[in-house]
Design an enzyme around this catalytic site. Sequence first.
Site, PDB file in Angstrom:
ATOM      1  CE  LYS A  25      -4.797   2.124   1.468  1.00 33.18           C
ATOM      2  NZ  LYS A  25      -5.223   1.259   2.573  1.00 33.18           N
ATOM      3  CG  ASP A  53      -2.282  -0.562   0.919  1.00 29.76           C
ATOM      4  OD1 ASP A  53      -2.636  -0.611  -0.281  1.00 29.76           O
ATOM      5  OD2 ASP A  53      -2.990  -0.952   1.861  1.00 29.76           O
TER       6      ASP A  53
END
Length: 363
Positions: free
Chosen positions: A219, A216
């Site tokens: 993000k 991730d």
Amino acid sequence: MPAEKDILGAKILSLHSELMCAFPGLSRLAIAIYDKESDLLKTFADSTVDHSPIRYYCAKLSAVPSLQSLADNHQTRVIEDLENIRDSLSPHTQWLAHEGFRSSYTVPMYGHDHLIGFLFFDADRPKYFDELLIQSLNIYAELVTSLLINELSPIFTLRGALNTARNLTHHRDNETALHLTRMSHYSHLLAQKLSAQHDLSEEFIEYLLQYSPLHDIGKIGIPDDILLKPGRLTEDEYATIKTHVDIGLDIIDSILREFELVSLSHIDILKNIIGCHHERYDGSGYPKKLKGEDIPIEGRIVATADVLDALSHPRPYKKAWSFDDSFCYITDNSGILFDPDCCSILQENIEEFRRIYETFKEV
Ligand SMILES: [Fe+2]
Ligand SMILES: [Fe+2]
């Protein structure tokens, strides 16, 4: 045989054939790498002639006192006849004796004075490693150490750079460090259990463990008011969240350029993890709506591991589900959202996955 992508495995194999010409009794060359943080020693690359290689062996170094002592004292070790130490508790030594190896020479490897692993030379006959042979092998050991450092240090540089980026924005991130630990261990366990079926090498499995916590990373490019919004997202906000996959791939590309790591081997594993962790088996995921086996195996593994952990812990928009409810959600969606092979592995090994959940519980 190492897979085509296993750069170090292929180099070890060619080095071994070279050594076999000069020293025909040398029947095995193997590397185990050491991770200081977890104290784990793991088999990594292996060139074994006429024996089935030991695979996926992983032990805490502190649980293998003979190797721990070599590491601490910067000492090498010759075992003249493995028959004499058949009672050794080390599974590695037991395996060597069981496979009929009779003598061995072990060299600890260091990078900047830190232990990075061990190199094992093994022979089919007893008392094979005399003074002269050891002198020659020490030169090869230096070479293998350099190969290992060359192979691993760009990965550590990359992880360091990405972790710095991550830490800079950590306060904005809902996902805790323990989420990354749990999901990477779930991924690692899935890959180990799928290895025979999908022909996954030890190198692949190790890189999957190293890279899955970075799924991730994109993000860091999503605005706070959307990333941290409690409750339901609007359609537009959800569309913005989805861009974290492409942002992540852009970040990787620019770091690779910046650090001149473009030719880093196995980088496709990292890119597939970032690019495919939201793809779903039935094609309902994003960003490419890939389906079934068009999704690389690392993407299918990480997707399963990530959702299992996300469901069983709280998020701003939802409460935590129990481990069993989260588990059932994944297996109920076998072949729909998640890879059926990953789901079978989960079902067959539920207690091992639960152990990871319990070990890295949030306090
Ligand atoms: Fe994600
Ligand atoms: Fe995640």
